[in-house]
Design a protein around this motif. Structure first.
Motif, PDB file in Angstrom:
ATOM      1  N   LYS A  86     -99.168   1.831 -36.195  1.00 22.82           N
ATOM      2  CA  LYS A  86    -100.005   1.717 -37.396  1.00 22.82           C
ATOM      3  C   LYS A  86     -99.462   0.663 -38.356  1.00 22.82           C
ATOM      4  CE  LYS A  86     -98.079   5.460 -40.281  1.00 22.82           C
ATOM      5  NZ  LYS A  86     -98.438   6.658 -41.073  1.00 22.82           N
ATOM      6  N   TYR A  87     -98.159   0.321 -38.241  1.00 22.95           N
ATOM      7  CA  TYR A  87     -97.600  -0.736 -39.076  1.00 22.95           C
ATOM      8  C   TYR A  87     -98.000  -2.111 -38.540  1.00 22.95           C
ATOM      9  CZ  TYR A  87     -94.401   3.144 -40.244  1.00 22.95           C
ATOM     10  OH  TYR A  87     -93.860   4.355 -40.595  1.00 22.95           O
ATOM     11  N   THR A  88     -97.938  -2.267 -37.218  1.00 24.71           N
ATOM     12  CA  THR A  88     -98.208  -3.580 -36.622  1.00 24.71           C
ATOM     13  C   THR A  88     -99.692  -3.931 -36.637  1.00 24.71           C
ATOM     14  OG1 THR A  88     -98.397  -2.703 -34.363  1.00 24.71           O
ATOM     15  CG2 THR A  88     -96.196  -3.343 -35.111  1.00 24.71           C
ATOM     16  N   THR A  89    -100.550  -2.925 -36.740  1.00 28.19           N
ATOM     17  CA  THR A  89    -101.993  -3.184 -36.783  1.00 28.19           C
ATOM     18  C   THR A  89    -102.558  -3.075 -38.195  1.00 28.19           C
ATOM     19  OG1 THR A  89    -102.507  -0.850 -36.330  1.00 28.19           O
ATOM     20  CG2 THR A  89    -102.295  -2.316 -34.439  1.00 28.19           C
ATOM     21  N   TYR A  90    -101.692  -2.728 -39.140  1.00 29.33           N
ATOM     22  CA  TYR A  90    -102.128  -2.443 -40.512  1.00 29.33           C
ATOM     23  C   TYR A  90    -102.944  -3.577 -41.140  1.00 29.33           C
ATOM     24  CZ  TYR A  90    -101.794  -1.974 -45.554  1.00 29.33           C
ATOM     25  OH  TYR A  90    -102.092  -1.936 -46.877  1.00 29.33           O
ATOM     26  N   GLY A  91    -102.448  -4.802 -41.046  1.00 33.41           N
ATOM     27  CA  GLY A  91    -103.112  -5.911 -41.729  1.00 33.41           C
ATOM     28  C   GLY A  91    -104.117  -6.674 -40.893  1.00 33.41           C
ATOM     29  N   ASP A  92    -104.404  -6.186 -39.676  1.00 30.62           N
ATOM     30  CA  ASP A  92    -105.277  -6.939 -38.764  1.00 30.62           C
ATOM     31  C   ASP A  92    -106.668  -7.185 -39.342  1.00 30.62           C
ATOM     32  OD1 ASP A  92    -103.184  -6.968 -37.052  1.00 30.62           O
ATOM     33  OD2 ASP A  92    -104.020  -5.554 -35.592  1.00 30.62           O
ATOM     34  N   GLY A 100     -93.984  -9.922 -37.342  1.00 36.03           N
ATOM     35  CA  GLY A 100     -93.892  -9.911 -35.882  1.00 36.03           C
ATOM     36  C   GLY A 100     -93.109  -8.747 -35.319  1.00 36.03           C
ATOM     37  N   LEU A 101     -93.108  -7.609 -36.025  1.00 38.57           N
ATOM     38  CA  LEU A 101     -92.346  -6.451 -35.570  1.00 38.57           C
ATOM     39  C   LEU A 101     -92.950  -5.858 -34.295  1.00 38.57           C
ATOM     40  CD1 LEU A 101     -91.787  -4.740 -39.041  1.00 38.57           C
ATOM     41  CD2 LEU A 101     -90.295  -6.372 -37.855  1.00 38.57           C
ATOM     42  N   VAL A 102     -92.097  -5.242 -33.491  1.00 42.88           N
ATOM     43  CA  VAL A 102     -92.500  -4.686 -32.200  1.00 42.88           C
ATOM     44  C   VAL A 102     -92.459  -3.163 -32.258  1.00 42.88           C
ATOM     45  CG1 VAL A 102     -91.938  -4.529 -29.741  1.00 42.88           C
ATOM     46  CG2 VAL A 102     -91.687  -6.715 -30.950  1.00 42.88           C
ATOM     47  N   VAL A 103     -93.525  -2.534 -31.799  1.00 40.66           N
ATOM     48  CA  VAL A 103     -93.627  -1.072 -31.806  1.00 40.66           C
ATOM     49  C   VAL A 103     -92.452  -0.457 -31.035  1.00 40.66           C
ATOM     50  CG1 VAL A 103     -95.017   0.905 -31.076  1.00 40.66           C
ATOM     51  CG2 VAL A 103     -96.140  -1.149 -31.980  1.00 40.66           C
ATOM     52  N   GLY A 104     -91.841   0.552 -31.650  1.00 41.85           N
ATOM     53  CA  GLY A 104     -90.718   1.244 -31.025  1.00 41.85           C
ATOM     54  C   GLY A 104     -89.362   0.695 -31.417  1.00 41.85           C
ATOM     55  N   ASP A 105     -89.331  -0.483 -31.970  1.00 40.23           N
ATOM     56  CA  ASP A 105     -88.063  -1.064 -32.386  1.00 40.23           C
ATOM     57  C   ASP A 105     -87.515  -0.308 -33.590  1.00 40.23           C
ATOM     58  OD1 ASP A 105     -85.934  -2.749 -32.232  1.00 40.23           O
ATOM     59  OD2 ASP A 105     -87.028  -4.583 -32.717  1.00 40.23           O
ATOM     60  N   LYS A 106     -86.207  -0.372 -33.768  1.00 40.94           N
ATOM     61  CA  LYS A 106     -85.553   0.272 -34.899  1.00 40.94           C
ATOM     62  C   LYS A 106     -84.942  -0.829 -35.766  1.00 40.94           C
ATOM     63  CE  LYS A 106     -84.514   4.587 -32.448  1.00 40.94           C
ATOM     64  NZ  LYS A 106     -85.485   5.372 -33.231  1.00 40.94           N
ATOM     65  N   GLY A 121     -94.584 -10.182 -44.623  1.00 40.62           N
ATOM     66  CA  GLY A 121     -95.079  -9.393 -43.504  1.00 40.62           C
ATOM     67  C   GLY A 121     -95.709  -8.071 -43.909  1.00 40.62           C
ATOM     68  N   ALA A 122     -97.009  -7.929 -43.623  1.00 40.10           N
ATOM     69  CA  ALA A 122     -97.693  -6.665 -43.932  1.00 40.10           C
ATOM     70  C   ALA A 122     -97.147  -5.535 -43.078  1.00 40.10           C
ATOM     71  CB  ALA A 122     -99.194  -6.821 -43.705  1.00 40.10           C
ATOM     72  N   ASP A 123     -96.681  -5.846 -41.871  1.00 38.33           N
ATOM     73  CA  ASP A 123     -96.110  -4.818 -41.000  1.00 38.33           C
ATOM     74  C   ASP A 123     -94.799  -4.280 -41.578  1.00 38.33           C
ATOM     75  OD1 ASP A 123     -94.970  -7.319 -40.573  1.00 38.33           O
ATOM     76  OD2 ASP A 123     -95.033  -7.211 -38.374  1.00 38.33           O
ATOM     77  N   ALA A 124     -93.950  -5.170 -42.078  1.00 34.85           N
ATOM     78  CA  ALA A 124     -92.684  -4.742 -42.689  1.00 34.85           C
ATOM     79  C   ALA A 124     -92.935  -3.928 -43.956  1.00 34.85           C
ATOM     80  CB  ALA A 124     -91.830  -5.965 -43.016  1.00 34.85           C
ATOM     81  N   THR A 125     -93.903  -4.380 -44.747  1.00 38.92           N
ATOM     82  CA  THR A 125     -94.222  -3.669 -45.990  1.00 38.92           C
ATOM     83  C   THR A 125     -94.791  -2.290 -45.709  1.00 38.92           C
ATOM     84  OG1 THR A 125     -94.818  -5.849 -46.848  1.00 38.92           O
ATOM     85  CG2 THR A 125     -95.308  -3.965 -48.233  1.00 38.92           C
ATOM     86  N   ALA A 126     -95.628  -2.188 -44.687  1.00 41.01           N
ATOM     87  CA  ALA A 126     -96.212  -0.896 -44.326  1.00 41.01           C
ATOM     88  C   ALA A 126     -95.130   0.086 -43.892  1.00 41.01           C
ATOM     89  CB  ALA A 126     -97.242  -1.080 -43.216  1.00 41.01           C
ATOM     90  N   ALA A 127     -94.167  -0.392 -43.122  1.00 39.33           N
ATOM     91  CA  ALA A 127     -93.074   0.469 -42.673  1.00 39.33           C
ATOM     92  C   ALA A 127     -92.276   1.000 -43.860  1.00 39.33           C
ATOM     93  CB  ALA A 127     -92.155  -0.299 -41.721  1.00 39.33           C
ATOM     94  N   LEU A 128     -91.989   0.138 -44.814  1.00 42.46           N
ATOM     95  CA  LEU A 128     -91.232   0.548 -46.004  1.00 42.46           C
ATOM     96  C   LEU A 128     -92.012   1.544 -46.847  1.00 42.46           C
ATOM     97  CD1 LEU A 128     -89.831  -2.961 -46.961  1.00 42.46           C
ATOM     98  CD2 LEU A 128     -88.462  -1.011 -46.168  1.00 42.46           C
ATOM     99  N   ALA A 129     -93.290   1.259 -47.063  1.00 48.48           N
ATOM    100  CA  ALA A 129     -94.111   2.140 -47.896  1.00 48.48           C
ATOM    101  C   ALA A 129     -94.258   3.520 -47.270  1.00 48.48           C
ATOM    102  CB  ALA A 129     -95.491   1.508 -48.111  1.00 48.48           C
TER     103      ALA A 129
END
Length: 284
Positions: A86-92, A100-106, A121-129
């Motif tokens: 949901k983070y990597t597809t958030y801003g699509d 460019g984050l990869v699902v499952g990565d830590k 990065g919207a993906d990085a921001t989504a993960a933090l939020a």
């Protein structure tokens, strides 16, 4: 999660690099700036403004507040967050910038902050939020609570990244209030370091590497530049929050609604030169 062990005095008049009074500098004619709203401050005093109190969408300048909210809560920046789909597809839907984050990565919180600040990065921001709300809705509430704490009366966050939803103008602020956000943000060493970083490669717990490059074109080109964040949406235009330091003098500025990517950087440089009393030379 533990509280960040930093004492922050909200509303202090002098926060970063103040010292020499603005009046001590000899300046030439005020530069013209092609933007909808502009504010330039030195030592807490406004030097230059154009519609600085007008409410406008601020695009990814929003992510500066996102970083602030995270850092007010988290002292262990080596904590890792697992990247969800949901983070990597958030801003699509909006074609948002991504780290460019990869699902499952830590990925470490510190590195996610770099992904948010440098790559926007919207993906990085989504993960933090999601982690620090917890949940998006709670996180946005914390952003608005922090804005209230900073006495930002014309600022509202409808999301944590500046994307144009629910509408183009749902997240808004003013150039003057975003200067206050920038001044406060620069009190945090992590934001200050990230904002001034041109490019960085990070390695995750799963041995994956990501390279984040700053979208701020003044990094490495303008003497004393401190950062700090770019932004763009159709509704907001090209936005730029910037700061530079010469000796004991730190200038902080915000440009909202510039007509082009290049113009916002050109105008920021001219404003900084004028504020420092320098003669602007041609800059490419």
């Amino acid at each position: 999660m533990r509280k960040l062990i930093v004492s922050v005095v909200v509303g202090a008049a002098v926060l970063v690099g103040t010292g020499t009074p603005a009046e001590a500098v000899q300046r030439g004619p005020r530069p013209g700036v092609k933007a909808k709203a502009v504010a330039l401050s030195l030592g807490g005093k406004t030097l230059w403004n154009k519609n600085m109190d007008a409410k406008r969408p601020i695009a990814s300048l929003t992510k500066v507040m996102t970083a602030i909210v995270v850092l007010r809560q988290e002292g262990n920046l080596d904590r890792t967050l697992t990247i969800k789909k949901k983070y990597t597809t958030y801003g699509d839907k909006w074609g948002a910038s991504e780290a460019g984050l990869v699902v499952g990565d830590k990925v470490k919180v510190r590195d996610l902050l770099y992904g948010a600040m440098l790559e926007s990065g919207a993906d990085a921001t989504a993960a933090l939020a999601d982690a620090y709300g917890p949940g998006y809705k709670n996180f946005i509430a914390k952003m608005n609570a922090t804005a209230k704490r900073l006495k930002l009366k014309k600022t509202h966050y409808a999301n944590f990244d500046g994307l144009p939803y629910p509408s183009q103008t749902s997240t808004y602020s003013t150039a003057a209030e975003q200067v206050k956000v920038a001044r406060y943000a620069l009190r945090f060493p992590t934001i200050r370091k990230a904002a001034a970083t041109k490019k960085i490669t990070v390695r995750t717990a799963k041995k994956r590497t990501y390279t984040f490059e700053n979208t701020n074109q003044l990094i490495g080109k303008y003497p004393g530049i401190l950062g700090i964040k770019t932004g763009y949406t159709n509704g907001a235009g090209y936005c730029f929050m910037f700061a530079a330091k010469r000796g004991k003098r730190t200038q902080i500025g915000v440009i909202l609604g510039s007509p082009t990517d290049k113009r916002r950087f050109y105008d920021a440089r001219r404003l900084l030169d004028w504020g420092f009393g320098d003669q602007t030379r041609e800059w490419r």
